[in-house]
Design a protein around this motif. Structure first.
Motif, PDB file in Angstrom:
ATOM      1  N   UNK A 100       0.866  -1.177   0.000  1.00 22.55           N
ATOM      2  CA  UNK A 100       0.000   0.000   0.000  1.00 22.55           C
ATOM      3  C   UNK A 100       0.898   1.221   0.000  1.00 22.55           C
ATOM      4  N   UNK A 101       0.404   2.317  -0.608  1.00 25.06           N
ATOM      5  CA  UNK A 101       1.260   3.486  -0.738  1.00 25.06           C
ATOM      6  C   UNK A 101       0.566   4.755  -0.289  1.00 25.06           C
ATOM      7  N   UNK A 159      -4.096   3.327  -2.029  1.00 30.50           N
ATOM      8  CA  UNK A 159      -3.916   2.509  -3.228  1.00 30.50           C
ATOM      9  C   UNK A 159      -2.923   1.389  -2.941  1.00 30.50           C
ATOM     10  N   UNK A 160      -3.181   0.247  -3.511  1.00 33.23           N
ATOM     11  CA  UNK A 160      -2.279  -0.877  -3.287  1.00 33.23           C
ATOM     12  C   UNK A 160      -2.834  -2.135  -3.892  1.00 33.23           C
ATOM     13  N   UNK A 167       4.149  -1.069   3.484  1.00 30.23           N
ATOM     14  CA  UNK A 167       3.687   0.276   3.151  1.00 30.23           C
ATOM     15  C   UNK A 167       4.807   1.082   2.506  1.00 30.23           C
ATOM     16  N   UNK A 168       4.469   1.801   1.450  1.00 29.76           N
ATOM     17  CA  UNK A 168       5.425   2.671   0.767  1.00 29.76           C
ATOM     18  C   UNK A 168       4.973   4.117   0.882  1.00 29.76           C
ATOM     19  N   UNK A 169       5.910   4.975   0.563  1.00 26.38           N
ATOM     20  CA  UNK A 169       5.701   6.408   0.714  1.00 26.38           C
ATOM     21  C   UNK A 169       6.155   7.072  -0.579  1.00 26.38           C
ATOM     22  N   UNK A 170       5.268   7.835  -1.225  1.00 19.93           N
ATOM     23  CA  UNK A 170       5.593   8.426  -2.523  1.00 19.93           C
ATOM     24  C   UNK A 170       5.299   9.910  -2.529  1.00 19.93           C
ATOM     25  N   UNK A 215      -5.281   1.746   7.674  1.00 17.68           N
ATOM     26  CA  UNK A 215      -4.647   2.688   6.747  1.00 17.68           C
ATOM     27  C   UNK A 215      -4.510   4.092   7.313  1.00 17.68           C
ATOM     28  N   UNK A 216      -5.404   4.472   8.222  1.00 19.43           N
ATOM     29  CA  UNK A 216      -5.244   5.788   8.833  1.00 19.43           C
ATOM     30  C   UNK A 216      -3.970   5.833   9.698  1.00 19.43           C
ATOM     31  N   UNK A 217      -3.672   4.748  10.365  1.00 18.28           N
ATOM     32  CA  UNK A 217      -2.432   4.684  11.150  1.00 18.28           C
ATOM     33  C   UNK A 217      -1.211   4.749  10.244  1.00 18.28           C
ATOM     34  N   UNK A 218      -1.317   4.094   9.091  1.00 22.95           N
ATOM     35  CA  UNK A 218      -0.207   4.128   8.146  1.00 22.95           C
ATOM     36  C   UNK A 218       0.019   5.559   7.666  1.00 22.95           C
TER      37      UNK A 218
END
Lengths: 241, 241
Positions: free
Chosen positions: A23-24, A59-60, A109-112, A145-148
């Motif tokens: 997930x990103x 998205x993921x 989890x990724x970060x873009x 996902x909110x925590x991510x």
DNA sequence: GAGCGTTAATGTCAGAATGACTCTAACGAA
DNA sequence: TTCGTTAGAGTCATTCTGACATTAACGCTC
């Protein structure tokens, strides 16, 4: 915990290997309304399947055995939103047993980051939407996902080297005021323009060009350029920073 | 790429889901020999199976579907070395396609710290050994484990908050000289004792006790204590830092 | 017990970095 | 030409930092 059609029930899934997904969190910047500060924003997708149907999610999707994790993140991002970010970095892997109510799910989890002209330019789809980072509509999200997202923001704020990140949220050339807007959006507070200029001029990674931004109503600001190290990798590999 | 007994061959494994494992970099500190600086050291295990048989590797193993990732790291650590560290934190997830020659392997790497009296106290086993961080015998390791170790060191050196980390490498109480030794081992350079004292006294997370370390040959140093936030979690969750 | 060597702990001082602020320059609009 | 606004340079006091000096408290030796 109820059994969901199409998924193994609780007893069965205990012996299945965990499903692997990516997930990103994709962040872009958008100018503040009527003189307000700039805002970070992100695209999210509406879930059309169980569980958490109808909720907003990052998205993921699943990891294909033939691709690396970073490739999986980039491909899923492109398929679900049409976005191809200029920066992609691994965040954290979430694997608590009960983070999905239906099956054991391990998510990398990724970060873009997106530059300014990619913001809002997603595929035309009712199931994709952009929100400001503090929009109440994404106060709750699917899964954890909110925590991510909160973790991504924490990491962003604690970055030591902002030059790289800031310039990827803008274009190739930018004014110091625009760059300051990025910093202010990330840090959540106003910065002194004069001191900001001084500190950035002392960092080697940003140099001035001979160009000025015309068309404004006031004194035209000089354009600056980021002079990073090497070409833009799709995936920033922290091993070789 | 040859087929290995017991593993799927190259064509078959392309359609299998990736295997999920955890590996842990466990660091402890050891007093420097004859007046030299303190050294970081770690336990490694010898591989007894294919691939990379005989090479040193980080302790680790598969993730059981019924346990969280952090639990998997702690359990594998205990089973292979007998160690139960006071600190465990997720590092990074490695998932390149070819990082294992025999099958697709995704490894979630963890990072652990041991306090002084746990160093060297592993199970009695010829296949477990301790090395200083710069020992040439672990210049090469199985898989990409040497890169994982280098990344762990990079992360450690770039930590902003050392108080937490330093105190877990020592016991409950410690002298400022011992704490300085930890910092010097991590940073790889000598620090000015006077300035080190000044900066640490200004941080709230370390307070002085009324006790002094007796038995030395010189002026007895005062003992200090770490006053962190809350009890020691087995797994430090970065979401709630 | 006096002197010595070593480490613990405190103090001083100059240069660097930082935050708050002032001042001048250059544009469009009135 | 004047005015309002933003760009950009400069000033100054405070804080932070590294280098070094000074005093205190032990064990050891004579």
């Amino acid at each position: 915990m109820s059994s969901v059609p199409g998924w193994a029930n609780v007893d069965e899934r205990r012996n299945l290997p965990p499903a692997l997904a990516v997930s990103t969190v994709i962040l872009g910047i958008r100018e503040g309304k009527d003189g307000g500060p700039d805002k970070l924003c992100l695209p999210v997708v509406r879930r059309i399947r169980q569980p958490h149907t109808g909720m907003w999610a990052l998205p993921g999707g699943p990891v294909d055995p033939r691709e690396s994790l970073g490739q999986a993140a980039g491909r899923n991002l492109d398929e679900t939103t049409g976005l191809r970010p200029t920066y992609l970095e691994q965040l954290y892997t979430f694997g608590d047993i009960d983070r999905s109510p239906t099956h054991r799910l391990v998510t990398i989890a990724y970060f873009a980051l997106l530059n300014a002209d990619q913001v809002g330019a997603t595929v035309q789809d009712d199931n994709v939407a952009w929100f400001d980072i503090d929009d109440p509509q994404i106060a709750q999200m699917a899964f954890d996902h909110r925590e991510i997202l909160d973790y991504a923001m924490w990491r962003l704020r604690n970055k030591t080297e902002y030059g790289q990140i800031a310039h990827r949220l803008l274009g190739e050339r930018f004014t110091l005021a625009a760059l300051r807007g990025v910093y202010e959006a990330i840090l959540g507070r106003r910065l002194d323009p004069a001191n900001f200029r001084r500190t950035l001029k002392s960092t080697a990674s940003i140099e001035e060009t001979d160009e000025y931004l015309a068309g404004g109503q006031h004194r035209p600001p000089r354009l600056y350029r980021y002079v990073g190290h090497g070409p833009d990798p799709l995936e920033v590999d922290p091993l070789h920073d």
